[in-house]
Design an enzyme around this catalytic site. Structure first.
Site, mmCIF file in Angstrom:
data_model
loop_
_atom_site.group_PDB
_atom_site.id
_atom_site.type_symbol
_atom_site.label_atom_id
_atom_site.label_comp_id
_atom_site.label_asym_id
_atom_site.label_seq_id
_atom_site.Cartn_x
_atom_site.Cartn_y
_atom_site.Cartn_z
ATOM 1 N N LYS A 71 0.860 -1.187 0.000
ATOM 2 C CA LYS A 71 0.000 0.000 0.000
ATOM 3 C C LYS A 71 0.892 1.231 0.000
ATOM 4 C CE LYS A 71 -4.291 1.276 -0.198
ATOM 5 N NZ LYS A 71 -5.148 0.802 -1.291
ATOM 6 N N SER A 100 -8.902 -1.051 -4.425
ATOM 7 C CA SER A 100 -9.024 -0.529 -3.070
ATOM 8 C C SER A 100 -10.501 -0.270 -2.741
ATOM 9 C CB SER A 100 -8.166 0.723 -2.904
ATOM 10 O OG SER A 100 -7.863 0.934 -1.533
#
Length: 575
Positions: A183, A375
């Site tokens: 991430k 996401s």
């Protein structure tokens, strides 16, 4: 004298208003009157820039409206109907300056191949094409290029920009925390180059797109994939070189395309019909299936009205209203949720998913992923229903991050000082002129850890897997659709055709029946947009739209706003 000038000004104002009302009235008249489609029509598929999923703002003015941007739904519906329409004799593809993603390109390429099964020809006329335009053109029977033009096909590049050096010079520090070692959205603020994790993912993205491009070109041009790879290393190509290499069929101009079509069709009276004109003139028919489009970054509240091709936000409040409208519409027999989003606000994503689950309980639902469903875009797809994605869809990125600016250094440079009084140990946690305390940093980390755990739980429940199984393929890692199909994050590879087949089956409709994809949210006119916007909101939206058009490398608006986010590490722009 003053009275005379005032009278003149009032007269001018009344005239302007009157002209505007007349033009608008004419526009509404023509908007509601479908155009006639001539016999011996050639459907001209002129594509430029991005191709939106959501309906663009409609300019209700004759001749202007007919040239407005078509959506992906418009193109799919038009080609489906044109294949069986005796008035349409052929399709001419004219792409130029495309900036759309590779998922949509795969959809368009497949739609053109499907249309060719009708026996009607597809010709392509290219103007200074790059890889995007040439990829589409390989679905055509013949490719034309002007004698002095060139094909700018020379390989693929994925480039990321990093702003740490700029922020250091300005005296701005970004506090970034994330869950998931992939991430890496915050890296644009804290690094000056790719992390090993980013480089690994970016290479996988390029491998997938490069491989698909070579396979498609090889099939369309009767070559092997290895032949195409060798040709790419020799690019770009002048027109003569492209012809000699078998990349195009004929050097000529636009009128030569139609001359060749007339010979092939033994018809000297072909009529050009634009894709939007044809869509408006072909009556909608078939079972009503809602195409619910979620396009753009996910944010809280209501949307910011934007001037451009389409909305660039999935604003939770307004999106939920549309979901409820569909849920309560007895005429809708099923729903395809079309997701094209890199994610965004964590709370807004959760609110949207809750409403989509209620919709799924009321009506058959299938998920269709476009260029991006990553996401938060992947999160809102976790209704437990079947998911269809393109091999080149960017998806996954199951992770969470937090960003917060500290502008103390910038304020010092500018000679600005601040002072405060507070109550509560963490009252100053949101102050942007001082670093986070250890206690505040731990509090925020606990928050994003809880958000990540909830994310993995939701995916595990929807995909019928264990927490550990999803956590292993989560960690913020981006997956292409082809990989996501292998690791169980999506169910099928494909586009509209596959999604329509699945929803018809779930809705117990005949598999060969006609489908009327009804777009939600519907198109809005310029007048409606202006009527529902404050001057400040319009000014802000215009400024943001212009800024991101001029500087497309800037981070997404949701990332700039900070907070706890479920957002794609970086917007991929593979060229």
């Amino acid at each position: 004298m003053w009275k005379f000038l005032l009278g003149v000004l009032i007269g001018i104002l009344v005239t302007i208003v009157g002209v505007f009302v007349i033009v608008f009235a004419l526009g509404r008249y023509f908007a509601n009157k479908p155009p006639a489609i001539a016999s011996n029509s050639v459907l001209v598929l002129g594509l430029n820039g991005d191709i939106p999923e959501a309906a663009p703002v409609e300019v209700a003015i004759p001749f202007v409206q007919e040239q407005s941007v078509p959506t992906m739904r418009d193109i799919w519906t038009s080609l489906q109907q044109a294949a069986n329409d005796s008035r349409v004799k052929a399709v001419v593809l004219q792409p130029q300056g495309l900036i759309t993603g590779w998922g949509k390109l795969q959809e368009l390429h497949q739609e053109l191949l499907q249309f060719k099964k009708s026996g009607k020809p597809v010709y392509a006329y290219l103007r200074s094409p790059g890889s995007h335009e040439y990829y589409l053109a390989t679905a055509a029977d013949k490719i034309f290029l002007a004698p002095d033009d060139e094909i700018d096909v020379k390989g693929f590049l994925l480039q990321a920009l990093y702003f740490k050096g700029t922020l250091d010079k300005l005296g701005i520090q970004m506090d970034v925390d994330h869950i998931g070692r992939f991430k890496d959205a915050g890296d644009i603020y804290t690094r000056t180059n790719m992390s090993p994790e980013s480089r690994e993912v970016y290479n996988e993205v390029l491998d997938q797109i490069y491989g698909d491009f070579c396979s498609a070109v090889a099939k369309g041009r009767n070559k092997t994939a290895e032949d195409v790879k060798a040709l790419i290393d020799s690019g770009p190509f002048l027109a003569g070189q492209a012809k000699a290499a078998g990349l195009v069929d004929q050097l000529g101009y636009e009128d030569d395309v139609y001359s060749e079509l007339k010979k092939k069709l033994n018809n000297t009276d072909l009529k050009k019909t634009g894709i939007r004109t044809y869509f408006r003139g072909a009556p909608a028919r078939g079972d009503r299936i809602a195409l619910l489009v979620g396009e753009g970054e996910i944010v809280r509240g209501d949307p910011t009205n934007t001037f451009g091709n389409a909305s660039t936000e999935i604003a939770a409040s307004s999106f939920i209203k549309v979901v409820r409208q569909i849920r309560n519409d007895s005429g809708v027999k099923g729903v395809i949720l079309r997701v094209d989003s890199p994610g965004g606000d964590a709370v807004a994503s959760d609110e949207i998913l809750h409403e989509l689950k209620l919709l799924s309980n009321a009506k058959p639902l299938v998920i269709s992923m476009s260029d991006y469903a990553a996401s938060g875009g992947y999160f809102i797809s976790m209704t437990g229903n079947q998911i269809v994605a393109y091999p080149d869809t960017v998806t996954g990125s199951i992770g969470v991050l937090y960003t917060r600016p500290n502008v103390k250094g910038l304020l010092d440079k500018l000679g600005v000082s601040s002072d405060m009084v507070s109550r509560g140990k963490l009252a100053d946690m949101d102050a942007i002129d001082q670093p986070l305390s250890d206690a505040a940093r731990q509090k925020l980390h606990d928050s994003i850890q809880a958000t990540y755990t909830a994310f993995v739980d939701r995916v595990a429940a929807a995909r019928k897997k264990s927490y550990d199984q999803i956590n292993a393929i989560g960690q913020g890692r981006v997956w292409m659709g082809a990989q996501a199909g292998q690791n169980g994050l999506v169910d099928e590879l494909g586009g509209f055709d596959q999604a329509v087949a699945l929803i018809r089956k779930r809705a117990h409709l005949p598999p060969d029946g006609a489908t009327n994809l009804v777009l939600y949210p519907p198109r809005r006119s310029v007048l409606e947009m202006l009527a529902n916007s404050s001057p400040d909101a319009l000014a802000d939206s215009m400024g943001e739209t212009i800024l991101h058009r001029r500087l497309p490398f800037l981070p997404d608006a949701a990332l700039l706003r900070g907070g706890v986010l479920r957002i794609l590490p970086y917007h991929f722009n593979v060229q």
